[in-house]
Motif scaffolding. Structure first.
Motif, mmCIF file in Angstrom:
data_model
loop_
_atom_site.group_PDB
_atom_site.id
_atom_site.type_symbol
_atom_site.label_atom_id
_atom_site.label_comp_id
_atom_site.label_asym_id
_atom_site.label_seq_id
_atom_site.Cartn_x
_atom_site.Cartn_y
_atom_site.Cartn_z
ATOM 1 N N LEU A 253 -4.832 -1.691 -8.816
ATOM 2 C CA LEU A 253 -5.291 -0.564 -7.148
ATOM 3 C C LEU A 253 -7.018 -0.440 -7.379
ATOM 4 O O LEU A 253 -7.317 -0.133 -6.821
ATOM 5 N N GLU A 257 -10.203 -0.695 -5.553
ATOM 6 C CA GLU A 257 -11.164 -0.362 -4.612
ATOM 7 C C GLU A 257 -12.469 -0.211 -5.650
ATOM 8 O O GLU A 257 -13.827 0.426 -4.216
ATOM 9 N N ARG B 111 -15.236 8.406 -1.282
ATOM 10 C CA ARG B 111 -15.240 8.416 -2.423
ATOM 11 C C ARG B 111 -14.832 9.602 -3.260
ATOM 12 O O ARG B 111 -14.272 9.978 -4.520
ATOM 13 N N SER B 233 -9.886 6.097 0.285
ATOM 14 C CA SER B 233 -10.155 5.608 -0.616
ATOM 15 C C SER B 233 -8.951 6.488 -2.189
ATOM 16 O O SER B 233 -8.570 7.630 -1.411
ATOM 17 N N GLY B 234 -8.949 5.947 -3.030
ATOM 18 C CA GLY B 234 -8.407 6.576 -4.062
ATOM 19 C C GLY B 234 -6.451 6.416 -4.026
ATOM 20 O O GLY B 234 -5.568 6.383 -4.670
ATOM 21 N N ALA B 235 -6.427 5.210 -3.805
ATOM 22 C CA ALA B 235 -5.044 4.807 -3.151
ATOM 23 C C ALA B 235 -4.163 4.644 -4.816
ATOM 24 O O ALA B 235 -3.394 4.855 -5.152
#
Lengths: 339, 339
Positions: A253, A257, B111, B233-235
């Motif tokens: 993951l 990103e 982000r 963002s940041g999964a």
DNA sequence: GTTGGCACTCAGGGACAACAAGTGCCAGCA
DNA sequence: TGCTGGCACTTGTTGTCCCTGAGTGCCAAC
């Protein structure tokens, strides 16, 4: 010991392992595939395959699983990419055709690809340097501030705001707009810089500094290292089968990103009709060393303008994923032409 | 039995549980916080808190963990959102200020928010209906095909391709362009439809059908149900602490991929200075019933044009996340003004 | 080169005991 | 009335032992 049968055994192991997600033993193999030999013979073949590094045992009393090298051989054996069925093709077409603009085309494509493959899909926007200019618009925001909008042949739009020191009249702006478009319309982005370099000289000294700023901004936009863009979809598929990435969903993951990482992955493909496969550690990206990637480029008229990919566990259905990637790439290329 | 102390006990439980991720017992509580009472007393308080539904036991011989109701009370007790430290604020500002265009502002914001909170961040693009028109451009692609480009005051750009039955000359196109801009420039998007409804009547019957098509397309663009857009963002943070979402990363990831769901979540906030918190089952979205969401709107001049959020486990640091959300919302609003 | 047979290995799972953490409750104290 | 120390009780966790089953490697025979 026949070489052909050994390959057949490897293929059977890969197929079974992809289907069941469990190490496959000699007995199960002869049961499910009609190999016409006994399990003992298969065991001998397996020992040989293991010596050569194509398969491995998680532990002594377990069956075999393919190694990266084994998958590689398997994929190389796939002589041709399976074609999708007509209903599948029709579904793709219907799904993509309702799109209004580029954002929607890209968005639908990436979702479709994720859905077809049940993996993570990645689609790159048409690369700016690889397309041509359709139109340049200059929108006055303030007397000393202009928004430069570049519309590419692929439908992609880039904007950028420029500030001047001296105000610019609407008349001059109109003239600049007209001249810029006359110079660059239809040109490939990479040729734009040369084409407009001489423009400022046409203008009176008083206006020149603003024109220089405009031209510089336009050059930056089309040069656009920074302007590559990717979209991903289907991250949830990473967690669908927990054993796919035993403890390693996170690095995958994280890699996904990092658009820089993705672009690097996508960028390494040479344009080709056939999808490219990179398996496990073949990926330069360390975080993706437990993943495989099927990539392809897309573009109208045999001209690649972008890339797309599917990312999944090394234990994926390569044949099916390659077929899906190729199909979506083709339709996407066709959409680019149509725009 | 003092009511104040019970609240203090609840707060201590929440804080410890957020920090350690483990059920907290009466003994550990008196050790770590100086409550000035014995563990037996705390046990009595805990029993009461459990009766009221603020905390729960995973099993008989374990400590307590807060329930959704417990978190809710805890959050309501947070009288004011902590301000970020000066270095933190400076970091945010530096990070956001280098952005060239709207895409980059939104991308950096999301982000940044993910990084600050170490959770999943969601940022909505400035809503089209809530902003105004800066400029409308009509780009001729073919004699019977025009691309309508709308540039909003927030820097957002929407495009759409229109096909006519009868060709339209550049002259007529220029006139339409000029008239449309005269009518709508500076107008709020919601007022655009009314403003241009009468335009076709100004044109000769021969040109009218094309103008009608153009006007209709423009109306569709600005009405734009379809045009709301979000970025996440940041999964990867979802998997950072495996116990956060024991077996439930997948539904959360799935919900996050459904932009419709996200927009619904974001949309439920009323514009306000303070971030809003929704805890666990308070979310209407079933898949997010194990998650909490901190949302806020952003916009220039006290005018909300979009929303943003942080999604994480119910066991999150609410105080810190609310502070981060508020800070990023403010800076984002400021950027919108500056454009 | 193939096969059946057999001894060997080892992960997985159930049973069981010892342990630790934490609770509820009660009697006594201020 | 509220707080406290003490104690019996509950229950998840950990570790050990053992058994079973799947699968292998190897060998002698075909």
């Amino acid at each position: 010991m026949s070489e052909d049968r050994r390959l057949a055994v490897l293929r059977a192991i890969v197929e079974d392992y992809v289907a069941t997600h469990e190490p496959v033993g000699s007995r199960a193999l002869v049961d499910r595939h009609h190999l016409n030999v006994s399990s003992a013979t298969v065991r001998n073949d397996m020992a040989a395959l293991e010596d050569e590094g194509f398969i491995a045992q998680p532990h002594t009393s377990a069956g075999r699983i393919p190694t990266d090298k084994g998958y590689r051989l398997f994929v190389d054996q796939l002589t041709e990419v399976r074609a999708l069925s007509t209903p599948e093709r029709r579904a793709i077409q219907n799904f993509l055709e309702g799109a209004f603009d580029l954002d929607e085309v890209v968005d639908r494509s990436v979702r479709l690809l994720a859905q077809l493959t049940r993996q993570v899909a990645v689609v790159q926007y048409p690369s700016l340097p690889r397309s041509s200019v359709r139109h340049v618009e200059l929108v006055s925001l303030l007397p000393t501030r202009v928004m430069v909008v570049v519309i590419a042949s692929t439908g992609r739009i880039e904007q950028r705001v420029v500030d001047f020191e001296t105000p610019m009249s609407e008349d001059v702006l109109a003239k600049v707009r007209q001249r810029i478009n006359a110079c660059v319309q239809g040109l490939r982005m990479v040729d734009v810089a040369d084409a407009i370099a001489g423009l400022p000289a046409e203008f009176a000294p008083l206006e020149r500094s603003a024109v220089v700023a405009l031209v510089a901004s336009l050059m930056e936009t089309v040069a656009g290292q920074r302007e590559e863009r990717v979209v991903i979809s289907g991250a949830a598929n990473l967690t669908r089968v927990p054993s796919d990435f035993p403890l390693t969903v996170q690095p995958v993951l994280e890699a996904l990103e990092e658009h820089v990482v993705l672009l690097k992955l996508l960028g390494e493909v040479e344009a080709s009709e056939q999808p490219t496969v990179r398996i496990g550690a073949e990926n330069d990206v360390q975080q993706l060393s437990t993943a495989s990637i099927v990539t392809s480029s897309y573009g109208g008229e045999g001209q690649a303008v972008g890339n797309l990919a599917v990312v999944g566990p090394t234990r994926m259905d390569y044949a099916a994923n390659m077929a899906s990637v190729r199909a979506v790439a083709r339709y996407l290329g066709r959409m680019m032409d149509a725009q």
